[in-house]
Design a protein around this motif. Structure first.
Motif, PDB file in Angstrom:
ATOM      1  N   LYS A  41       0.839  -1.199   0.000  1.00 45.74           N
ATOM      2  CA  LYS A  41       0.000   0.000   0.000  1.00 45.74           C
ATOM      3  C   LYS A  41       0.870   1.243   0.000  1.00 45.74           C
ATOM      4  O   LYS A  41       0.575   2.238  -0.656  1.00 45.74           O
ATOM      5  CB  LYS A  41      -0.936   0.004   1.218  1.00 45.74           C
ATOM      6  CG  LYS A  41      -2.039  -1.017   1.095  1.00 45.74           C
ATOM      7  CD  LYS A  41      -3.028  -0.926   2.217  1.00 45.74           C
ATOM      8  CE  LYS A  41      -2.516  -1.605   3.468  1.00 45.74           C
ATOM      9  NZ  LYS A  41      -3.571  -1.785   4.485  1.00 45.74           N
ATOM     10  N   ILE A  44       2.105   3.511  -2.991  1.00 46.24           N
ATOM     11  CA  ILE A  44       1.404   4.688  -3.525  1.00 46.24           C
ATOM     12  C   ILE A  44       1.057   5.671  -2.405  1.00 46.24           C
ATOM     13  O   ILE A  44       0.097   6.432  -2.486  1.00 46.24           O
ATOM     14  CB  ILE A  44       0.158   4.322  -4.358  1.00 46.24           C
ATOM     15  CG1 ILE A  44      -0.833   3.480  -3.545  1.00 46.24           C
ATOM     16  CG2 ILE A  44       0.558   3.615  -5.649  1.00 46.24           C
ATOM     17  CD1 ILE A  44      -2.212   3.393  -4.222  1.00 46.24           C
ATOM     18  N   GLU A  54      -3.342  13.649  -3.225  1.00 45.49           N
ATOM     19  CA  GLU A  54      -3.487  12.284  -3.713  1.00 45.49           C
ATOM     20  C   GLU A  54      -2.521  11.323  -3.019  1.00 45.49           C
ATOM     21  O   GLU A  54      -1.441  11.715  -2.586  1.00 45.49           O
ATOM     22  CB  GLU A  54      -3.264  12.240  -5.229  1.00 45.49           C
ATOM     23  CG  GLU A  54      -4.410  12.899  -5.992  1.00 45.49           C
ATOM     24  CD  GLU A  54      -4.206  12.830  -7.494  1.00 45.49           C
ATOM     25  OE1 GLU A  54      -4.884  12.022  -8.140  1.00 45.49           O
ATOM     26  OE2 GLU A  54      -3.365  13.585  -8.003  1.00 45.49           O
ATOM     27  N   GLY A  55      -2.929  10.060  -2.960  1.00 46.67           N
ATOM     28  CA  GLY A  55      -2.089   9.019  -2.393  1.00 46.67           C
ATOM     29  C   GLY A  55      -2.746   8.322  -1.209  1.00 46.67           C
ATOM     30  O   GLY A  55      -3.809   8.732  -0.730  1.00 46.67           O
ATOM     31  N   TYR A  56      -2.074   7.270  -0.762  1.00 41.31           N
ATOM     32  CA  TYR A  56      -2.530   6.469   0.380  1.00 41.31           C
ATOM     33  C   TYR A  56      -1.996   7.101   1.664  1.00 41.31           C
ATOM     34  O   TYR A  56      -0.872   7.605   1.687  1.00 41.31           O
ATOM     35  CB  TYR A  56      -1.989   5.040   0.215  1.00 41.31           C
ATOM     36  CG  TYR A  56      -2.102   4.185   1.441  1.00 41.31           C
ATOM     37  CD1 TYR A  56      -3.337   3.665   1.837  1.00 41.31           C
ATOM     38  CD2 TYR A  56      -0.989   3.898   2.224  1.00 41.31           C
ATOM     39  CE1 TYR A  56      -3.450   2.889   2.978  1.00 41.31           C
ATOM     40  CE2 TYR A  56      -1.094   3.117   3.367  1.00 41.31           C
ATOM     41  CZ  TYR A  56      -2.331   2.617   3.730  1.00 41.31           C
ATOM     42  OH  TYR A  56      -2.431   1.861   4.857  1.00 41.31           O
ATOM     43  N   HIS A  76      -7.493   9.724  -5.003  1.00 41.96           N
ATOM     44  CA  HIS A  76      -6.951  10.006  -6.341  1.00 41.96           C
ATOM     45  C   HIS A  76      -8.043  10.565  -7.242  1.00 41.96           C
ATOM     46  O   HIS A  76      -9.212  10.239  -7.087  1.00 41.96           O
ATOM     47  CB  HIS A  76      -6.265   8.790  -6.978  1.00 41.96           C
ATOM     48  CG  HIS A  76      -7.147   7.618  -7.237  1.00 41.96           C
ATOM     49  ND1 HIS A  76      -8.093   7.601  -8.236  1.00 41.96           N
ATOM     50  CD2 HIS A  76      -7.226   6.402  -6.631  1.00 41.96           C
ATOM     51  CE1 HIS A  76      -8.697   6.427  -8.236  1.00 41.96           C
ATOM     52  NE2 HIS A  76      -8.213   5.685  -7.265  1.00 41.96           N
ATOM     53  N   TYR A  86      -2.029   8.496 -12.735  1.00 43.59           N
ATOM     54  CA  TYR A  86      -2.126   7.054 -12.458  1.00 43.59           C
ATOM     55  C   TYR A  86      -1.101   6.574 -11.433  1.00 43.59           C
ATOM     56  O   TYR A  86      -1.220   5.493 -10.891  1.00 43.59           O
ATOM     57  CB  TYR A  86      -2.049   6.242 -13.745  1.00 43.59           C
ATOM     58  CG  TYR A  86      -3.314   6.351 -14.568  1.00 43.59           C
ATOM     59  CD1 TYR A  86      -4.516   5.822 -14.084  1.00 43.59           C
ATOM     60  CD2 TYR A  86      -3.318   6.991 -15.800  1.00 43.59           C
ATOM     61  CE1 TYR A  86      -5.684   5.933 -14.812  1.00 43.59           C
ATOM     62  CE2 TYR A  86      -4.488   7.108 -16.544  1.00 43.59           C
ATOM     63  CZ  TYR A  86      -5.669   6.580 -16.046  1.00 43.59           C
ATOM     64  OH  TYR A  86      -6.830   6.690 -16.764  1.00 43.59           O
ATOM     65  N   GLN A  87      -0.091   7.404 -11.161  1.00 38.35           N
ATOM     66  CA  GLN A  87       0.900   7.000 -10.165  1.00 38.35           C
ATOM     67  C   GLN A  87       0.266   6.748  -8.784  1.00 38.35           C
ATOM     68  O   GLN A  87       0.817   6.031  -7.965  1.00 38.35           O
ATOM     69  CB  GLN A  87       2.043   8.031 -10.090  1.00 38.35           C
ATOM     70  CG  GLN A  87       1.888   9.084  -9.014  1.00 38.35           C
ATOM     71  CD  GLN A  87       2.948  10.171  -9.048  1.00 38.35           C
ATOM     72  OE1 GLN A  87       2.911  11.094  -9.854  1.00 38.35           O
ATOM     73  NE2 GLN A  87       3.900  10.071  -8.148  1.00 38.35           N
ATOM     74  N   PHE A  88      -0.899   7.352  -8.546  1.00 39.47           N
ATOM     75  CA  PHE A  88      -1.570   7.162  -7.249  1.00 39.47           C
ATOM     76  C   PHE A  88      -2.697   6.126  -7.302  1.00 39.47           C
ATOM     77  O   PHE A  88      -3.453   5.977  -6.350  1.00 39.47           O
ATOM     78  CB  PHE A  88      -2.106   8.491  -6.725  1.00 39.47           C
ATOM     79  CG  PHE A  88      -1.013   9.473  -6.408  1.00 39.47           C
ATOM     80  CD1 PHE A  88      -0.125   9.228  -5.367  1.00 39.47           C
ATOM     81  CD2 PHE A  88      -0.858  10.633  -7.151  1.00 39.47           C
ATOM     82  CE1 PHE A  88       0.888  10.119  -5.073  1.00 39.47           C
ATOM     83  CE2 PHE A  88       0.155  11.540  -6.860  1.00 39.47           C
ATOM     84  CZ  PHE A  88       1.033  11.277  -5.824  1.00 39.47           C
ATOM     85  N   TRP A  89      -2.840   5.441  -8.411  1.00 41.34           N
ATOM     86  CA  TRP A  89      -3.862   4.384  -8.510  1.00 41.34           C
ATOM     87  C   TRP A  89      -3.198   3.046  -8.189  1.00 41.34           C
ATOM     88  O   TRP A  89      -2.092   2.770  -8.681  1.00 41.34           O
ATOM     89  CB  TRP A  89      -4.432   4.305  -9.926  1.00 41.34           C
ATOM     90  CG  TRP A  89      -5.287   5.458 -10.350  1.00 41.34           C
ATOM     91  CD1 TRP A  89      -5.031   6.785 -10.184  1.00 41.34           C
ATOM     92  CD2 TRP A  89      -6.539   5.384 -11.040  1.00 41.34           C
ATOM     93  NE1 TRP A  89      -6.030   7.534 -10.739  1.00 41.34           N
ATOM     94  CE2 TRP A  89      -6.970   6.702 -11.274  1.00 41.34           C
ATOM     95  CE3 TRP A  89      -7.332   4.324 -11.508  1.00 41.34           C
ATOM     96  CZ2 TRP A  89      -8.166   6.993 -11.938  1.00 41.34           C
ATOM     97  CZ3 TRP A  89      -8.523   4.622 -12.166  1.00 41.34           C
ATOM     98  CH2 TRP A  89      -8.935   5.940 -12.367  1.00 41.34           C
ATOM     99  N   PRO A  90      -3.869   2.204  -7.388  1.00 38.04           N
ATOM    100  CA  PRO A  90      -3.297   0.887  -7.113  1.00 38.04           C
ATOM    101  C   PRO A  90      -3.047   0.091  -8.399  1.00 38.04           C
ATOM    102  O   PRO A  90      -3.863   0.131  -9.318  1.00 38.04           O
ATOM    103  CB  PRO A  90      -4.388   0.210  -6.286  1.00 38.04           C
ATOM    104  CG  PRO A  90      -5.144   1.326  -5.650  1.00 38.04           C
ATOM    105  CD  PRO A  90      -5.122   2.441  -6.650  1.00 38.04           C
ATOM    106  N   LYS A  91      -1.918  -0.631  -8.441  1.00 36.75           N
ATOM    107  CA  LYS A  91      -1.632  -1.549  -9.569  1.00 36.75           C
ATOM    108  C   LYS A  91      -2.248  -2.908  -9.247  1.00 36.75           C
ATOM    109  O   LYS A  91      -2.424  -3.751 -10.109  1.00 36.75           O
ATOM    110  CB  LYS A  91      -0.117  -1.750  -9.729  1.00 36.75           C
ATOM    111  CG  LYS A  91       0.668  -0.470  -9.919  1.00 36.75           C
ATOM    112  CD  LYS A  91       0.751  -0.054 -11.380  1.00 36.75           C
ATOM    113  CE  LYS A  91       1.465   1.274 -11.562  1.00 36.75           C
ATOM    114  NZ  LYS A  91       0.817   2.408 -10.851  1.00 36.75           N
TER     115      LYS A  91
END
Ligand code: OGA
Ligand code: NI
Length: 235
Positions: A41, A44, A54-56, A76, A86-91
């Motif tokens: 987690k 991000i 943005e971010g976790y 996000h 998209y850098q802050f979206w979970p992969k």
């Protein structure tokens, strides 16, 4: 919608165009992300010193009315495409992006209708409020709230009392009771209605309507045994 936005600043919408399947998938991928190991987690997490939202992250808040705030969250933007990072979206889970994009595309239709009704309620043309909020640039920010079970729920709140700074917020909760609304000196529980969308009037709508629509003062409680989650989209 006009009466509810004027008197309560909050209402629920059922029989909207978002299918229960799309809502369940949104909830499933969000829950899967929060159940990942902490290190994953944090990939991000909000970068240290980063000024954006943005971010976790985790919000631990000092006491307000004898209760501390405690919630893990992920923020996000989801719309418009030019605002998305998209850098802050979970992969992980891998279907996270597609699922969120599918929900968002349906949510935009519902939001346009709601903003149209709110506009008509003020005696304006249907598109005027949306135009006042930026038209096609109106930004949608998703927050996922994750409230772990709390051994002393009487000493904590998930989120302390506040109004949202959005124009409107469109929220889906999980089935664990927790959202409360303040009116006429009392806290009222918001009933859980499966697949309903909970619409909050936010500060920007109160201001834009010269105070006709009321920004709703609300909070979220935590549960002793169960994890509560919610998915507000701030417009
Ligand atoms: C918020 C909020 C309520 C909830 O995140 O702004 O009010 O039900 N959440 O989690
Ligand atoms: Ni809120």
């Amino acid at each position: 919608i006009f009466e509810a936005s004027k008197d309560w600043g909050i209402f629920q919408v059922v029989n909207h165009d978002i299918t229960s399947e799309v809502i369940s998938k949104l909830q499933k991928v969000g829950k899967e992300f929060f159940e990942l190991p902490q290190e994953e987690k944090e990939a991000i997490a909000k970068p240290v010193g980063y000024k954006g939202v943005e971010g976790y992250g985790t919000k631990l808040q000092k006491e307000v009315e004898g209760k501390k705030g405690w919630v893990d969250h992920l923020f996000h933007r989801v719309w418009p495409p030019s605002a998305v990072n998209y850098q802050f979206w979970p992969k992980n889970p891998p279907s996270y992006r597609e699922t969120n994009e599918q929900y968002t595309s349906m949510l935009i239709g519902v939001a346009n209708k709601l903003l149209g009704f709110l506009s008509n309620g003020l005696g304006l043309e249907e598109g005027e409020i949306k135009q006042g909020l930026g038209g096609e640039d109106l930004t949608y920010m998703l927050k996922i709230n994750y409230y772990p079970p709390c051994p002393c729920p009487e000493l904590a709140l998930g989120v302390v009392p506040h109004t949202d700074m959005s124009s409107i917020t469109i929220l889906v909760p999980n089935e664990v009771q927790g959202l409360q609304v303040f009116k006429d000196g009392h806290w009222y529980d918001v009933a859980y209605i499966p697949n309903a969308l909970i619409i909050h009037i936010g500060d920007q709508m109160e201001i834009l309507s010269n105070g006709i629509y009321k920004s709703v003062y609300h909070r979220a409680t935590v549960n002793k045994e169960k994890t509560r989650m919610s998915w507000p989209f701030f417009l």
